[in-house]
Design a protein around this motif. Structure first.
Motif, mmCIF file in Angstrom:
data_model
loop_
_atom_site.group_PDB
_atom_site.id
_atom_site.type_symbol
_atom_site.label_atom_id
_atom_site.label_comp_id
_atom_site.label_asym_id
_atom_site.label_seq_id
_atom_site.Cartn_x
_atom_site.Cartn_y
_atom_site.Cartn_z
ATOM 1 N N SER A 132 14.785 6.924 17.127
ATOM 2 C CA SER A 132 13.812 8.213 17.136
ATOM 3 C C SER A 132 13.440 8.372 15.645
ATOM 4 N N HIS A 133 14.639 8.361 14.710
ATOM 5 C CA HIS A 133 13.639 8.916 13.293
ATOM 6 C C HIS A 133 12.857 7.631 13.171
ATOM 7 N N ILE A 134 12.746 6.321 13.013
ATOM 8 C CA ILE A 134 12.209 5.131 12.754
ATOM 9 C C ILE A 134 11.434 4.877 13.250
ATOM 10 N N SER A 135 11.073 5.340 14.845
ATOM 11 C CA SER A 135 10.256 5.584 15.706
ATOM 12 C C SER A 135 8.910 6.383 14.856
ATOM 13 N N ARG A 136 9.196 7.339 14.847
ATOM 14 C CA ARG A 136 8.448 8.228 13.834
ATOM 15 C C ARG A 136 7.544 8.132 12.669
ATOM 16 N N LEU A 137 8.414 7.116 11.892
ATOM 17 C CA LEU A 137 8.345 6.887 10.641
ATOM 18 C C LEU A 137 7.118 5.794 10.932
ATOM 19 N N ARG A 138 7.678 4.753 11.842
ATOM 20 C CA ARG A 138 6.709 4.023 12.636
ATOM 21 C C ARG A 138 5.101 4.296 12.299
ATOM 22 N N LYS A 139 4.873 5.407 13.372
ATOM 23 C CA LYS A 139 3.607 6.153 13.852
ATOM 24 C C LYS A 139 3.218 6.879 12.543
ATOM 25 N N ARG A 140 3.715 7.404 12.076
ATOM 26 C CA ARG A 140 3.049 7.950 10.433
ATOM 27 C C ARG A 140 2.928 7.261 9.477
ATOM 28 N N LEU A 141 3.294 5.505 9.107
ATOM 29 C CA LEU A 141 2.646 5.205 8.480
ATOM 30 C C LEU A 141 1.925 4.131 8.887
ATOM 31 N N LYS A 142 1.812 3.889 10.220
ATOM 32 C CA LYS A 142 0.727 3.629 11.014
ATOM 33 C C LYS A 142 -0.724 4.319 11.078
ATOM 34 N N LYS B 123 -1.997 5.963 8.691
ATOM 35 C CA LYS B 123 -2.596 5.963 7.261
ATOM 36 C C LYS B 123 -2.859 4.193 7.053
ATOM 37 N N LEU B 124 -2.147 3.572 7.409
ATOM 38 C CA LEU B 124 -2.481 2.069 6.774
ATOM 39 C C LEU B 124 -3.159 1.146 8.389
ATOM 40 N N ILE C 192 3.411 7.839 -1.459
ATOM 41 C CA ILE C 192 1.712 6.963 -1.363
ATOM 42 C C ILE C 192 1.571 6.397 -0.675
ATOM 43 N N VAL C 193 1.284 6.899 0.262
ATOM 44 C CA VAL C 193 0.338 5.388 1.172
ATOM 45 C C VAL C 193 -1.337 5.360 0.846
ATOM 46 N N GLY D 221 0.421 -0.900 0.100
ATOM 47 C CA GLY D 221 0.048 0.393 -0.024
ATOM 48 C C GLY D 221 0.375 1.075 0.541
ATOM 49 N N ILE D 222 2.163 1.580 -0.059
ATOM 50 C CA ILE D 222 2.875 2.293 0.173
ATOM 51 C C ILE D 222 4.068 2.451 -1.149
#
Length: 277
Positions: free
Chosen positions: A192-202, A204-205, A141-142, A130-131
């Motif tokens: 910390s970057h990956i933690s924030r990225l996970r939250k943003r993707l979660k 949306k997905l 695009i998600v 989905g990404i």
């Protein structure tokens, strides 16, 4: 990471600053010291280099030949003004492209992406779970919608896609995003970057698409599932972090996220902020 060479140190520093404003790792190397430097760095560090940019350099022929003997990264010539004779000379030396001022870092990224696609190193974009991820600076695009990401997080997502056939370690992500010569920041900042990225993707997905295992690294869950169902034969053949064709490797990172966020795909048309040097 991009490597910049120019006999004029102030100009080389200006090019590096342009990349850093866009959240792209770059380093300037004195042309007189290039051969010694290129011999000292190991193959893993060479694999991190995304492109070589040569400005006004007296030893262009020798440097371009040495680069080509060891690395497939795009080799781009930067010239002061359009000149047919100089352009033809650079192409005859094996340069992949030639750019005349003024230019923008986004243009360099797009040209390098086109070169890598012609060399079958990477695709224009990749769809997974989905990404849709691009490799020219555009936001992903998600679920059919553009997801604005800070530049560091967008680069991390690109790393996860590029290393789809193997897990990628924190150190490897750090080196890819921040370059191999930045020792001012500890690599733990990547967590910390990956933690924030996970939250943003979660958001949306509806689920966390990043799979992590302690001491082994990270990968996108869609790829993890795919490999579980269809084990990869000759694992290192297409890996970007292992094997003879590796494109990722260990390095170091500089921390500050740009508060302005990532550059949108339509910013280039209305952006007057071309490289000033």
């Amino acid at each position: 990471m991009f490597v910049v060479l120019d006999d004029r140190s102030t100009v080389a520093g200006g090019y590096v600053a342009c990349f850093e404003r866009e959240g792209i790792a770059a380093t300037a190397v004195e042309p007189s010291e290039f051969f010694e430097w290129f011999e000292l760095i190991n193959d893993q560090d060479v694999a991190v280099i995304e492109g070589f940019l040569l400005g006004t350099v007296s030893s262009r022929r020798q440097i371009s030949a040495r680069v080509r003997s060891r690395c497939r990264a795009p080799l781009i010539g930067l010239i002061e003004a359009r000149a047919l004779s100089e352009t033809l000379e650079l192409f005859s030396l094996g340069f992949d492209d030639v750019l005349a001022k003024p230019f923008h870092v986004r243009e360099i990224l797009a040209r390098c992406g086109a070169i890598r696609r012609r060399m079958q190193i990477t695709d224009e974009c990749v769809d997974v779970g989905g990404i849709r991820i691009f490799f020219d600076g555009r936001d992903p695009i998600v679920n059919g919608e553009v997801l604005p990401l800070p530049r560091r997080e967008r680069r991390i997502l690109e790393c996860l896609v590029l290393s789809r056939n193997t897990r990628i370690t924190k150190t490897q992500i750090f080196n890819r995003v921040y370059g191999i010569f930045n020792d001012e920041i500890h690599e733990n900042v990547i967590e910390s970057h990956i933690s924030r990225l996970r939250k943003r993707l979660k958001q949306k997905l509806g689920y966390d698409p990043i799979d992590s295992q302690r001491f082994l690294g990270y990968r996108l869950k869609d790829f993890a599932l795919e490999d579980a169902l269809h084990p990869v034969q000759g694992s290192a053949a297409t890996s970007l972090t292992q094997g003879t064709d590796a494109l990722l490797a260990p390095s170091i990172m500089r921390d500050e996220e740009n508060v302005d966020g990532s550059l949108r795909s339509n910013d280039y048309q209305r952006l007057g902020n071309v490289c000033p040097v």
